[in-house]
Design a protein around this motif. Structure first.
Motif, PDB file in Angstrom:
ATOM      1  N   ALA A 145       0.849  -1.191   0.000  1.00  0.00           N
ATOM      2  CA  ALA A 145       0.000   0.000   0.000  1.00  0.00           C
ATOM      3  C   ALA A 145       0.884   1.241   0.000  1.00  0.00           C
ATOM      4  CB  ALA A 145      -0.914   0.010   1.226  1.00  0.00           C
ATOM      5  N   PHE A 146       0.416   2.296  -0.658  1.00  0.00           N
ATOM      6  CA  PHE A 146       1.152   3.554  -0.650  1.00  0.00           C
ATOM      7  C   PHE A 146       0.173   4.706  -0.439  1.00  0.00           C
ATOM      8  CE2 PHE A 146      -0.298   3.566  -5.042  1.00  0.00           C
ATOM      9  CZ  PHE A 146      -0.534   4.913  -5.301  1.00  0.00           C
ATOM     10  N   LYS A 147       0.712   5.792   0.091  1.00  0.00           N
ATOM     11  CA  LYS A 147      -0.068   7.011   0.286  1.00  0.00           C
ATOM     12  C   LYS A 147       0.891   8.183   0.173  1.00  0.00           C
ATOM     13  CE  LYS A 147      -3.144   9.394   3.532  1.00  0.00           C
ATOM     14  NZ  LYS A 147      -3.792   9.332   4.879  1.00  0.00           N
ATOM     15  N   THR A 148       0.534   9.184  -0.605  1.00  0.00           N
ATOM     16  CA  THR A 148       1.426  10.315  -0.811  1.00  0.00           C
ATOM     17  C   THR A 148       0.619  11.604  -0.933  1.00  0.00           C
ATOM     18  OG1 THR A 148       3.214  11.185  -2.199  1.00  0.00           O
ATOM     19  CG2 THR A 148       1.456  10.016  -3.323  1.00  0.00           C
ATOM     20  N   THR A 149       1.226  12.705  -0.510  1.00  0.00           N
ATOM     21  CA  THR A 149       0.599  14.020  -0.548  1.00  0.00           C
ATOM     22  C   THR A 149       1.609  15.035  -1.061  1.00  0.00           C
ATOM     23  OG1 THR A 149      -0.873  13.527   1.321  1.00  0.00           O
ATOM     24  CG2 THR A 149      -0.498  15.839   0.801  1.00  0.00           C
ATOM     25  N   ALA A 150       1.182  15.871  -1.989  1.00  0.00           N
ATOM     26  CA  ALA A 150       2.022  16.956  -2.503  1.00  0.00           C
ATOM     27  C   ALA A 150       1.269  18.266  -2.311  1.00  0.00           C
ATOM     28  CB  ALA A 150       2.362  16.736  -3.972  1.00  0.00           C
TER      29      ALA A 150
END
Length: 335
Positions: A145-150
């Motif tokens: 699983a991955f989660k990213t915020t920019a």
């Protein structure tokens, strides 16, 4: 005369130490670096020579810093322009007014005040869990699983995805699904934002084979700082279900979503939970819940161990309910 001035300037530049925060310990040791945060009895000091160091607050004699820091003392927040060393067990808060000396024991929190975001900021994590069981019935189970915020200015872009698969030695596939989600937030004020979101889920085992969701609505960011973040959002969604028997279903729904994480013990441990609770505006289903809760334990500056529980419920669907709970443990990376 000019040569003498340049020589003095050069000697002064060489003799001046690089600006760094300093922590004096009760045992006589002195640590230099950059104060990142103090919380939960631990002072996190970032150094070039040893990475992040967690210092027991009870062992701190005094400290010094030239950076602007938010200090919480007796539940009162104050931004200190600098910290100056004082006698044992005390520190001086310099605010451009008559400085004051306070007890270290009266301080509950120290961290950098959140700056106005004008540059590009990117953060995220990838978690991997593996479980290979060798017995009378062999089982291979893995999850990624991955989660990213920019974030840039008033815009925040969020993306997350997950893939899960479980097989047995007789080639039976018990779990095989993946999901992906993208959302864009436009901040209207420091706290309020408007969100647009796209979600797609594919399951090759369950009766509910495909889920597509398009939603939009307002949200509120309660806080977002070095110790974590918490936001709530409300959405109006258009949802499309496609079942394994070929039947389809679509409806509109109202949903409440949350995203919370909190670092503890000098950012060594992270507690997190996120999810969405939805209610159809028609009689398509009773309700839906998609959520996760977990812990991450920081092993190095970038690697961590994780433990998660996931819950996915769809109640009252015309072609069958869905009620799945999944527990995973593994390792991951964060940036």
């Amino acid at each position: 005369m000019l040569s003498r001035s340049l020589l003095c300037l050069a000697l002064t530049s060489v003799s001046m130490p690089l600006l760094a925060d300093t922590v004096w310990l009760k045992n006589g040791d002195r640590l230099t670096g950059k104060i990142t945060v103090f919380d939960g009895g631990k002072l996190l000091l970032h150094t070039d020579y040893a990475g992040d160091i967690n210092v027991d607050w009870k062992q701190v004699k005094t400290l010094e810093s030239d950076q602007k820091l938010l200090v919480t003392q007796d539940k009162h927040n104050e931004i200190a322009k600098a910290l100056k060393p004082a006698e044992d067990g005390k520190v001086i808060l310099a605010n451009g007014e008559p400085p004051k000396t306070v007890d270290l024991s009266s301080i509950q929190l120290i961290m950098s005040p959140k700056p106005l975001i004008t540059d590009f900021v990117w953060k995220g994590n990838v978690d991997l869990a593996l479980d290979f069981q060798r017995a009378q019935n062999n089982t291979d189970d893995y999850n990624i699983a991955f989660k990213t915020t920019a974030r840039h200015g008033d815009w925040r872009h969020n993306a997350k995805g997950e893939y899960s698969r479980e097989t047995t030695d007789n080639s039976t596939v018990n779990t095989n699904n993946w999901s992906a989600e993208y959302s864009a937030d436009r901040f209207l004020t420091d706290k309020w934002f408007w969100e647009g979101r796209l979600t797609y889920k594919r399951d090759y085992v369950e009766d509910l084979a495909r889920q597509r969701v398009v939603g939009t609505g307002p949200g509120y960011q309660f806080w977002d700082d070095q110790l974590g973040a918490f936001s709530l959002g409300s959405l109006i969604n258009r949802t499309d279900y496609e079942f394994s028997n070929g039947s389809k279903q679509n409806f509109y729904s109202a949903a409440l979503k949350w995203d919370y994480n909190r670092f503890l013990i000098g950012k060594k441990v992270e507690f997190f939970t996120n999810g969405e609770l939805g209610k159809p505006l028609s009689g398509a289903a009773d309700y839906s819940l998609d959520s996760e809760v977990g812990l991450r334990y920081k092993v190095t500056d970038w690697a961590s161990l994780n433990l998660k529980a996931e819950k996915n419920i769809i109640s009252g669907a015309s072609d069958g309910d869905l009620n799945k709970t999944r527990y995973t443990a593994g390792f991951g990376v964060a940036w």
